[in-house]
Write an enzyme that holds these catalytic residues in place. Structure first.
Site, short mmCIF file in Angstrom:
data_model
loop_
_atom_site.label_atom_id
_atom_site.label_comp_id
_atom_site.label_asym_id
_atom_site.label_seq_id
_atom_site.Cartn_x
_atom_site.Cartn_y
_atom_site.Cartn_z
N GLY A 22 14.79 -9.26 -45.63
CA GLY A 22 13.99 -8.63 -44.58
C GLY A 22 14.67 -7.35 -44.14
CB CYS A 23 14.47 -4.02 -44.28
SG CYS A 23 15.18 -2.51 -43.60
N PRO B 69 9.82 -11.10 -27.09
CG PRO B 69 8.52 -12.18 -28.68
CD PRO B 69 8.43 -11.40 -27.41
CG ASP B 70 15.83 -9.36 -30.52
OD1 ASP B 70 15.52 -9.12 -31.71
OD2 ASP B 70 16.77 -8.79 -29.94
CG PHE C 23 16.58 0.51 -39.06
CD1 PHE C 23 16.62 -0.25 -40.22
CD2 PHE C 23 16.42 1.90 -39.19
CE1 PHE C 23 16.51 0.33 -41.46
CE2 PHE C 23 16.31 2.49 -40.42
CZ PHE C 23 16.35 1.72 -41.56
CE LYS D 17 19.29 -7.38 -31.65
NZ LYS D 17 17.99 -6.79 -31.40
CE LYS E 181 -10.03 5.11 -17.09
NZ LYS E 181 -10.96 6.22 -17.06
CG ASN F 122 8.15 3.19 -29.94
OD1 ASN F 122 7.98 3.66 -31.05
ND2 ASN F 122 8.13 1.88 -29.70
CG ASP G 172 13.88 -3.93 -26.40
OD1 ASP G 172 13.87 -4.69 -27.38
OD2 ASP G 172 14.55 -2.87 -26.37
O1 PMT Z 1 9.02 5.35 -37.59
P1 PMT Z 1 9.75 6.67 -37.67
O2 PMT Z 1 9.02 7.78 -36.94
O3 PMT Z 1 10.09 7.03 -39.10
O4 PMT Z 1 11.13 6.50 -36.89
C1 PMT Z 1 12.15 5.67 -37.42
C2 PMT Z 1 12.86 4.83 -36.33
C3 PMT Z 1 13.58 5.74 -35.35
C4 PMT Z 1 11.83 3.98 -35.56
C5 PMT Z 1 13.85 3.90 -37.10
O5 PMT Z 1 14.77 4.69 -37.80
C6 PMT Z 1 14.61 2.99 -36.14
O6 PMT Z 1 15.61 3.33 -35.55
N1 PMT Z 1 14.08 1.75 -35.93
C7 PMT Z 1 14.59 0.77 -34.97
C8 PMT Z 1 13.97 1.04 -33.63
C9 PMT Z 1 14.43 0.08 -32.56
O7 PMT Z 1 13.63 -0.57 -31.93
O8 PMT Z 1 15.72 0.00 -32.42
P2 PMT Z 1 16.47 -1.02 -31.39
O9 PMT Z 1 17.89 -0.59 -31.37
O10 PMT Z 1 15.74 -1.06 -30.09
O11 PMT Z 1 16.30 -2.44 -32.05
C10 PMT Z 1 17.29 -2.98 -32.92
C11 PMT Z 1 16.63 -3.77 -34.02
O12 PMT Z 1 15.96 -4.91 -33.46
C12 PMT Z 1 15.60 -3.05 -34.86
O13 PMT Z 1 15.73 -3.49 -36.20
C13 PMT Z 1 14.27 -3.51 -34.28
O14 PMT Z 1 13.22 -3.53 -35.27
C14 PMT Z 1 14.61 -4.94 -33.85
N2 PMT Z 1 13.87 -5.46 -32.68
C15 PMT Z 1 14.00 -4.85 -31.48
C16 PMT Z 1 13.38 -5.39 -30.38
C17 PMT Z 1 12.62 -6.57 -30.53
N3 PMT Z 1 11.99 -7.10 -29.48
N4 PMT Z 1 12.51 -7.14 -31.73
C18 PMT Z 1 13.12 -6.59 -32.80
O15 PMT Z 1 13.00 -7.12 -33.92
#
Ligand code: PMT
Length: 408
Positions: free
Chosen positions: A279-280, A316-317, A335, A353, A297, A218, A287
C-alpha cells in the site's frame, strides 16, 4: 497528456513503429513525440497504404530513424541491406498503429509479403497492435478470428474505441487514444518487478461537508498518488486506486474507487487492505471534519453576531489502521506533508504508524508538495536508510519509491 502519464528515463530503449493505411495514421505522429519525451528512440516503417495518408518525411523530420518503406527501396537511412530483420535485432518493442484489417490478417497468418509484415514476423520482442478501421470491418467474423489469434500469438492488443469514423459510420473501430498506446509501449519496456503484486494507492484530497454546499478540504491535485499508481501499473502490479475528488483519469484496466470523505476512504481502504501486498497512501486526508451545520445551506444572518463557530471532530487515521493490521509480508508506504521539520516528523510517523517506508515533502517549498508536477522528498525506511532526493518530476519520485521499497 496528463502529468501522471509523463514517465521518462527510457534511455537506450528503441520502439519500432509500424504504420498502415488509415485516416488515423496522422495521430501516431503524437505517439512518436510522446515516446521521444520518454527518452526512447523511435524508428518506423510506413506501408504503401500508410504513405497515402502520411509521408516518411513527417517521421524523419521528428527524428525517427531509420524510416523504412518498400522492401527493395534504397534506404539511405538504414545502414543494412537486411531492413526486414533490423528492427528485430535492435528495437526493444514493436508497435503497429494504426493497424488495418489487412495487417491484422497477415500477422495472424504469419504472411510476410512486404517490409512491415516481414519485420513483424522476424521480431522476437514484445509486439503491440492498435487497430483502426471501419466498424463493419472490425466486426467481421474474419477480423474477430484474426484478432483472437493475435492474442494467442502473444501480441499486446490495444482495442479500438467506439465513436464515429471517417466514413460516417458509428461503432467500435476508432484508433485507441494515443495515451493508451503510449502506456502499452512503456509497460512493455518497463521491468515487471511488481508483477503479481496487488497494490493499493490512495490519492487526492478528502472533502468534509459542513452544509449542503460547503466543505473542508485541501489543495491536493492527486498527481503525486497518480504517479505512484501509474509507476506500479507500468511495472506490472495489479493496482487499486482509492481516489478523493480529482479530475484525473486512469487506464481502464486499473481499478478506481472514488470517495469523497475521509470516512469513505477509510471504509474502502480497510475493506481492500487484507487482500493487498503493498500500500502507498499519498492522499491528503482531512484529520478533522466539521460538525455538520445541517442538510440545508447555511444562510448569512442565521447565527447571532458577526461570526460563526465551526466545531470539528476527529477523522480515523487510515494509514495508522493499515499499519497496525499489517500481516507478514505486507509492505506499507506513508507520506508526510510537513511545513516544519520533515525529517523529524518522518521518523516519528514511520515508527508510530508501523510503516516500511515514509516519504516526506516540505510543502512550503516552491516546486514541492501540493498542485505541482515536481516534488522534493526526504525518504526514510524501517531499516534506517535515509535519502534526501533533489527536486524531481513526481513520475520520477514515484519510480524511485518503488525501487526503494524493493531493496532488500
Ligand atoms: O496531490 P498533489 O497535488 O500531487 O500533492 C501531493 C501531496 C502533497 C498531497 C503528497 O505529496 C503528500 O504529502 N501526501 C500526504 C498528505 C498528508 O495528509 O500528509 P500527513 O502528514 O497529514 O499524513 C501522513 C500520512 O497519513 C499520509 O500518508 C496520509 O495519506 C495518511 N493519513 C493522514 C490522515 C488520516 N486521517 N489518514 C491517513 O491515512
Amino acid at each position: 497528456m496528463q502529468p501522471h502519464y509523463g514517465f521518462a528515463g527510457f534511455m537506450g530503449k528503441r520502439v519500432h513503429l509500424g504504420v498502415t493505411g488509415s485516416i488515423a495514421a496522422f495521430k501516431v505522429i503524437d505517439l512518436v513525440r510522446a515516446l521521444q519525451r520518454a527518452d526512447c528512440m523511435v524508428s518506423a516503417t510506413l506501408t504503401e497504404a500508410a504513405r497515402q495518408f502520411v509521408t516518411p518525411l513527417s517521421f524523419q523530420a521528428l527524428g525517427a530513424s531509420p524510416v523504412y518503406t518498400d522492401m527493395f527501396a534504397e534506404n539511405p537511412d538504414a545502414d543494412t541491406a537486411f531492413g526486414h530483420l533490423e528492427p528485430g535485432q535492435a528495437a526493444d518493442v514493436m508497435v503497429i498503429a494504426p493497424a488495418s484489417a489487412n495487417i491484422i490478417a497477415k500477422l495472424a497468418m504469419g504472411l510476410a509479403d512486404d517490409m512491415l509484415s516481414c519485420q513483424a514476423l522476424a521480431f522476437p520482442g514484445p509486439k503491440i497492435v492498435a487497430p483502426a478501421m471501419n466498424p463493419r470491418m472490425w466486426a467481421a467474423p474474419a477480423t474477430r478470428r484474426n484478432w483472437d489469434t493475435l492474442e494467442a500469438l502473444g501480441y499486446v492488443r490495444v482495442d479500438p474505441e467506439c465513436g464515429s469514423v471517417a466514413c460516417g459510420d458509428t461503432g467500435a473501430g476508432r484508433l485507441a487514444p494515443v495515451d493508451d498506446i503510449f502506456l502499452a509501449c512503456l509497460k512493455a519496456l518497463a521491468p515487471q518487478d511488481l508483477a503479481g503484486k496487488k497494490v493499493l494507492v490512495t490519492l487526492g484530497p478528502t472533502r468534509e461537508p459542513w452544509d449542503a454546499v460547503r466543505f473542508w478540504s485541501n489543495p491536493s491535485s492527486g498527481t503525486m498518488g497518480a504517479c505512484v499508481a501509474m509507476a506500479a501499473y507500468l511495472r506490472g502490479a495489479d493496482v487499486t486506486v482509492v481516489a478523493g475528488s480529482t479530475g484525473l483519469s486512469f487506464p481502464c484496466d486499473m481499478a478506481v474507487v472514488s470517495v469523497t470523505t475521509a470516512r469513505q476512504m477509510y471504509a474502502a481502504c480497510t475493506d481492500l487492505w487484507p487482500n493487498m501486498d503493498m500500500g502507498c497512501l499519498t492522499a491528503a486526508v482531512a484529520d478533522y471534519r466539521p460538525v455538520p451545520f445541517g442538510e440545508t445551506k447555511f444562510k448569512k444572518g442565521t447565527s447571532a453576531g458577526a461570526g460563526i463557530t465551526v466545531e470539528f471532530e476527529t477523522n480515523p487515521d487510515i494509514l495508522k489502521t493499515l499499519g497496525e493490521t499489517k500481516r507478514d509480508g505486507q509492505k506499507l508506504i506513508g507520506f508526510a506533508a510537513e511545513t516544519g521539520n520533515p525529517r523529524e516528523e518522518a521518523a516519528r510517523k514511520l515508527a508510530n504508524k508501523h510503516l516500511d517506508l515514509i516519504a516526506a515533502n516540505d510543502i512550503a517549498k516552491t516546486g514541492s508538495g501540493f498542485g505541482v508536477t515536481t516534488n522534493e522528498m526526504f525518504v526514510l525506511d524501517a531499516k534506517g536508510r535515509r535519502e534526501q532526493w533533489p527536486q524531481l518530476p513526481k513520475t520520477e519520485v514515484a519510480w524511485r519509491l518503488w525501487d526503494h521499497l524493493l531493496l532488500d
